[in-house]
Design a protein around this motif. Structure first.
Motif, PDB file in Angstrom:
ATOM      1  N   LEU A  28      19.237 -70.005  19.940  1.00 37.76           N
ATOM      2  CA  LEU A  28      20.321 -69.143  19.351  1.00 37.76           C
ATOM      3  C   LEU A  28      20.331 -69.348  17.881  1.00 37.76           C
ATOM      4  O   LEU A  28      20.781 -68.094  17.209  1.00 37.76           O
ATOM      5  CB  LEU A  28      21.789 -69.750  20.152  1.00 37.76           C
ATOM      6  N   TYR A  29      20.546 -70.699  17.296  1.00 37.29           N
ATOM      7  CA  TYR A  29      20.654 -70.738  15.677  1.00 37.29           C
ATOM      8  C   TYR A  29      19.423 -69.897  15.179  1.00 37.29           C
ATOM      9  O   TYR A  29      19.758 -69.120  14.110  1.00 37.29           O
ATOM     10  CB  TYR A  29      20.474 -72.220  15.570  1.00 37.29           C
ATOM     11  N   LEU A  30      18.467 -70.003  15.425  1.00 27.73           N
ATOM     12  CA  LEU A  30      17.223 -69.305  14.746  1.00 27.73           C
ATOM     13  C   LEU A  30      17.361 -67.925  14.804  1.00 27.73           C
ATOM     14  O   LEU A  30      16.984 -67.188  13.992  1.00 27.73           O
ATOM     15  CB  LEU A  30      15.839 -69.859  15.228  1.00 27.73           C
ATOM     16  N   MET A  31      17.881 -67.409  16.059  1.00 30.06           N
ATOM     17  CA  MET A  31      17.885 -65.949  16.107  1.00 30.06           C
ATOM     18  C   MET A  31      19.036 -65.490  15.278  1.00 30.06           C
ATOM     19  O   MET A  31      18.776 -64.246  14.507  1.00 30.06           O
ATOM     20  CB  MET A  31      18.164 -65.729  17.562  1.00 30.06           C
ATOM     21  N   LEU A  32      20.144 -66.055  15.160  1.00 35.19           N
ATOM     22  CA  LEU A  32      21.317 -65.490  14.273  1.00 35.19           C
ATOM     23  C   LEU A  32      20.807 -65.674  13.043  1.00 35.19           C
ATOM     24  O   LEU A  32      21.254 -64.975  11.885  1.00 35.19           O
ATOM     25  CB  LEU A  32      22.529 -66.237  14.763  1.00 35.19           C
ATOM     26  N   GLN A  33      20.247 -66.784  12.487  1.00 34.12           N
ATOM     27  CA  GLN A  33      19.590 -66.930  11.057  1.00 34.12           C
ATOM     28  C   GLN A  33      18.781 -65.701  10.767  1.00 34.12           C
ATOM     29  O   GLN A  33      18.896 -65.322   9.511  1.00 34.12           O
ATOM     30  CB  GLN A  33      18.983 -68.314  10.929  1.00 34.12           C
ATOM     31  N   ARG A  34      17.975 -65.451  11.596  1.00 35.43           N
ATOM     32  CA  ARG A  34      17.127 -64.245  11.471  1.00 35.43           C
ATOM     33  C   ARG A  34      17.974 -63.032  11.430  1.00 35.43           C
ATOM     34  O   ARG A  34      17.555 -62.207  10.227  1.00 35.43           O
ATOM     35  CB  ARG A  34      15.945 -64.136  12.222  1.00 35.43           C
ATOM     36  N   TRP A  35      18.899 -62.586  11.960  1.00 33.01           N
ATOM     37  CA  TRP A  35      19.639 -61.637  11.935  1.00 33.01           C
ATOM     38  C   TRP A  35      20.393 -61.599  10.534  1.00 33.01           C
ATOM     39  O   TRP A  35      20.434 -60.384   9.982  1.00 33.01           O
ATOM     40  CB  TRP A  35      20.832 -61.463  13.249  1.00 33.01           C
ATOM     41  N   LYS A  36      20.867 -62.937  10.122  1.00 33.40           N
ATOM     42  CA  LYS A  36      21.453 -62.860   8.737  1.00 33.40           C
ATOM     43  C   LYS A  36      20.667 -62.724   7.481  1.00 33.40           C
ATOM     44  O   LYS A  36      21.147 -61.939   6.724  1.00 33.40           O
ATOM     45  CB  LYS A  36      21.826 -64.577   8.729  1.00 33.40           C
ATOM     46  N   GLN A  37      19.299 -63.064   7.679  1.00 28.85           N
ATOM     47  CA  GLN A  37      18.461 -62.903   6.563  1.00 28.85           C
ATOM     48  C   GLN A  37      18.104 -61.307   6.498  1.00 28.85           C
ATOM     49  O   GLN A  37      17.944 -60.731   5.527  1.00 28.85           O
ATOM     50  CB  GLN A  37      17.104 -63.702   7.007  1.00 28.85           C
ATOM     51  N   ARG A  38      18.106 -60.551   7.599  1.00 30.29           N
ATOM     52  CA  ARG A  38      18.013 -59.210   7.673  1.00 30.29           C
ATOM     53  C   ARG A  38      19.038 -58.348   7.329  1.00 30.29           C
ATOM     54  O   ARG A  38      19.035 -57.186   7.309  1.00 30.29           O
ATOM     55  CB  ARG A  38      17.520 -58.607   9.151  1.00 30.29           C
ATOM     56  N   GLY A  39      20.092 -59.084   7.053  1.00 29.16           N
ATOM     57  CA  GLY A  39      21.455 -58.296   6.747  1.00 29.16           C
ATOM     58  C   GLY A  39      22.306 -57.485   8.187  1.00 29.16           C
ATOM     59  O   GLY A  39      22.887 -56.484   7.579  1.00 29.16           O
ATOM     60  N   PHE A  40      21.925 -58.197   9.065  1.00 27.33           N
ATOM     61  CA  PHE A  40      22.675 -57.429  10.164  1.00 27.33           C
ATOM     62  C   PHE A  40      24.238 -57.631  10.109  1.00 27.33           C
ATOM     63  O   PHE A  40      24.721 -58.737   9.744  1.00 27.33           O
ATOM     64  CB  PHE A  40      22.327 -57.885  11.500  1.00 27.33           C
ATOM     65  N   SER A  41      24.904 -56.478  10.439  1.00 27.17           N
ATOM     66  CA  SER A  41      26.596 -56.547  10.320  1.00 27.17           C
ATOM     67  C   SER A  41      27.119 -57.407  11.294  1.00 27.17           C
ATOM     68  O   SER A  41      28.144 -57.897  11.001  1.00 27.17           O
ATOM     69  CB  SER A  41      26.818 -54.987  10.468  1.00 27.17           C
ATOM     70  N   SER A  42      26.418 -57.575  12.447  1.00 26.91           N
ATOM     71  CA  SER A  42      27.055 -58.330  13.278  1.00 26.91           C
ATOM     72  C   SER A  42      27.108 -59.970  12.981  1.00 26.91           C
ATOM     73  O   SER A  42      27.943 -60.796  13.300  1.00 26.91           O
ATOM     74  CB  SER A  42      26.363 -58.258  14.622  1.00 26.91           C
ATOM     75  N   VAL A  43      26.117 -60.478  12.221  1.00 26.11           N
ATOM     76  CA  VAL A  43      26.427 -61.747  11.760  1.00 26.11           C
ATOM     77  C   VAL A  43      26.953 -61.780  10.482  1.00 26.11           C
ATOM     78  O   VAL A  43      27.810 -62.487   9.825  1.00 26.11           O
ATOM     79  CB  VAL A  43      24.746 -62.233  11.644  1.00 26.11           C
TER      80      VAL A  43
END
Length: 497
Positions: free
Chosen positions: A221-236
Motif C-alpha cells: 500500500l505504501y509503495l502504491m501511494l508513493q507511486r501515485w504521489k510521484q505521478r502527481g495524482f490529485s487523490s494523494v
C-alpha cells in the motif's frame, strides 16, 4: 339568405378546430417552483412526491424534505429528466423499479439519506447515469454487481459511510477508462487490496480517494501511494497528510501519517501486543518522562513513539526538540502543555524494523488547582482531630497548679504507721479487713477514710516531715488547721458521692 350560409359554416369550422386542440399542460404543484425546465420542491417538509409534475422538467429538486420511500416508476411523468436531487431526506431503501422510466438521467444525488446498502437493482435501469452521489449515508455494504450495467458512470461518491470493504472488481467493467472519480474516503476500510487495484486502469488512481481510513500498514500500500504521489495524482497530492495507516488492528490510536513520515515506514511489518493506555496525569509546566518497558535487549532494539498528532518520534526527538527520545526508549517533555495531551504509543523495533512490542500512555495535562483548594477535605478533618487532641492533652497535663503547697517539693515520707491516713483518703475500694459491712451499690462512688491509729484528745495527729521548733511558725499553723479539718471527716461511715 345565401349570404348567411357561409357565416354559419365558418362558425361550425371554428368549433371543430377548438375541439381538436391539445389539452392544457399540467400546472405546477403548489409546494414547488417551476421554471422552463426546472422544478424545485426543496425544503417543503414533503413526506411524499407531488403527483402532478410538469413533463417538461429536466431538473427536479426534492432535497431537504421528509421523504422515506420512492414508489415504482414514479418518474414516468418526467421523460426528459436529466438531474435528480434527493439529498437530505430519510430514504432507507429503494424499491426494485424506483428508477425505471428514467433512462435519460445523468446526475443523481442521494447523499445525506439513510441508505444501509447499495443493492444490484437500485441503479441498474439508469443506463445513462454519469454522476452518483451517495456520501453521508449509513452504507455498510456495496453489492459486487451494483455498477456493472452503468457503463457511462464517471463519478461515484461514497465517502462518510460505514464501509469496511469495497468490491473494487465491480468497477473493472465500467467502459474504457470512463470512471474518473471513486471517493471512498472517511469510511472504516481496514485493508486495501492492492492486487485488485493493480488490475484497474492506471489513471484511476488520480481519482481514487482512500484517505481518512484506518487501513492496516503494509508495504504494498505504501509503495502504491508513493507511486501515485510521484505521478502527481490529485487523490494523494491534495490529501497528503490525511493518508494514515494503523500499526495494530487492536489499538485504535496507532494511526500514523505514513506518507508524511515515509522514511520511517518503508519496510513496516507489525505484530504488536494488545495493551491498554496507561493514564498519566501531569500539571501544566511540569516535566514529563515516559518509559517504554520491553523485554528485548537494548543493544538490538530501537524505539519510536507516535504522538497524539500521529507524528512518529525517534531519537533524539522531534524537529523542534520540544519532545526528546532517549536511546533507552524514554520520552521526555521538558514543560508539559495542554496540546501535549493524548495517547502516546511506544514501539520497540528489533532489527530489521519488526514491531515486536507496544505500550500506550494516555497523558492528561491539566492546570494546577487554585490555592484555596490545596488541602482536601480529608486532610483538613485530620488536622482538626490532631489539634483537638493536643488541646485535650494540654488541658490535662499543662493546667496551672491551684494548690500552692501541692506544687512545692514533696516532703519525705513518714514512717509507715503515720502514713495510713494519706494512703487511704482517696481509696475507692474498702479495705479487705472491713468485711461486707462497707459494701456500696454498684452505681455509686464510695470513699473510705480511716483514722490514724495514733490520736491525741480525739484528734488526728499528722506526722511532720520537718522539725519546727517554733509553734507559731506559719507551716505549723497551716498543718494544725489541716489536721483539724481532716479529723472532722474521719469516721467509719462511708461518704457517698
Amino acid at each position: 339568405m345565401v349570404a348567411a350560409e357561409p357565416l354559419w359554416l365558418l362558425l361550425l369550422l371554428q368549433l371543430c378546430a377548438h375541439g381538436r386542440a391539445s389539452p392544457p399542460a399540467r400546472s405546477c404543484p403548489s409546494a414547488c417552483i417551476c421554471t422552463s425546465d426546472l422544478l424545485s420542491c426543496s425544503r417543503q417538509t414533503l413526506q411524499r412526491v407531488p403527483r402532478a409534475l410538469p413533463p417538461t422538467a429536466t431538473t427536479l429538486d426534492l432535497s431537504h424534505n421528509a421523504l422515506t420511500q420512492l414508489h415504482d416508476r414514479w418518474l414516468a411523468a418526467l421523460p426528459h429528466l436529466e438531474a435528480l436531487h434527493m439529498s437530505h431526506n430519510q430514504i432507507r431503501e429503494l424499491s426494485p423499479r424506483a428508477f425505471h422510466n428514467a433512462s435519460y438521467l445523468r446526475h443523481l444525488d442521494m447523499s445525506s439519506n439513510r441508505l444501509h446498502a447499495v443493492e444490484t437493482h437500485y441503479f441498474e435501469a439508469l443506463v445513462s447515469l454519469e454522476e452518483l452521489l451517495l456520501y453521508n449515508n449509513r452504507i455498510v455494504r456495496v453489492d459486487e454487481n451494483a455498477f456493472t450495467k452503468l457503463s457511462g458512470l464517471r463519478k461515484v461518491y461514497l465517502s462518510w459511510n460505514n464501509l469496511t470493504t469495497f468490491p473494487f472488481r465491480s468497477v473493472q467493467g465500467l467502459g474504457n477508462y470512463s470512471l474518473r472519480t471513486l471517493d471512498l474516503s472517511s469510511n472504516s476500510l481496514s485493508s486495501i487490496p492492492v492486487e485488485e487495484l493493480a488490475a484497474l486502469p492506471e489513471n484511476i488512481g488520480n481519482g481514487l480517494y482512500l484517505h481518512n481510513n484506518p487501513v492496516r500498514c503494509s508495504c504494498p500500500l505504501y509503495l502504491m501511494l508513493q507511486r501515485w504521489k510521484q505521478r502527481g495524482f490529485s487523490s494523494v497530492k491534495d490529501f497528503f497528510e490525511e493518508h494514515t495507516c494503523k500499526v495494530s488492528d487492536t489499538v485504535p490510536h496507532s494511526l500514523i501519517k505514513f506518507l508524511k513520515y515515509s522514511h520511517m515506514f518503508e519496510n513496516c511489518s507489525a505484530g504488536p501486543e494488545d495493551v491498554r493506555p496507561v493514564p498519566f496525569p501531569v500539571t501544566v509546566g511540569q516535566a514529563l518522562l515516559l518509559t517504554c518497558n520491553t523485554s528485548l535487549p537494548d543493544v538490538l532494539t530501537t524505539y519510536m513513539w507516535i504522538s497524539p498528532h500521529h507524528e512518529p518520534i525517534r531519537h533524539p526527538g522531534n524537529s523542534n526538540r520540544s519532545v526528546e527520545v532517549y536511546r533507552n526508549g524514554s520520552l521526555k517533555i521538558a514543560a508539559a502543555k495542554p496540546w501535549h495531551s493524548g495517547v502516546y504509543v511506544c514501539l520497540a523495533i528489533s532489527s530489521p524494523r519488526n514491531f515486536s512490542r507496544m505500550c500506550e500512555v494516555n497523558v492528561t495535562v491539566h492546570y494546577p488547582k487554585p490555592d484555596g483548594e490545596t488541602f482536601s477535605t480529608g486532610l483538613t478533618t485530620l488536622l482538626g482531630c490532631i489539634v483537638s487532641l493536643l488541646l485535650v492533652l494540654m488541658y490535662l497535663y499543662l493546667t496551672p497548679c491551684r494548690c500552692l503547697p501541692c506544687c512545692k517539693k514533696p516532703a519525705p515520707l513518714s514512717p509507715p504507721q503515720e502514713c495510713s491516713a494519706q494512703s487511704s483518703i482517696l481509696s475507692t475500694t474498702p479495705p479487705a479487713t472491713d468485711g461486707t459491712s462497707r459494701k456500696a451499690s454498684a452505681n455509686k462512688h464510695v470513699v473510705f477514710l480511716e483514722p490514724i491509729r495514733e490520736a491525741q484528745n480525739g484528734k488526728v495527729r499528722l506526722a511532720l516531715g520537718e522539725d519546727f521548733p517554733d509553734p507559731k511558725h506559719p507551716k505549723v499553723l497551716q498543718l494544725k488547721s489541716d489536721s483539724e479539718s481532716i479529723s472532722s471527716v474521719f469516721s467509719d461511715t462511708p461518704i457517698v458521692s
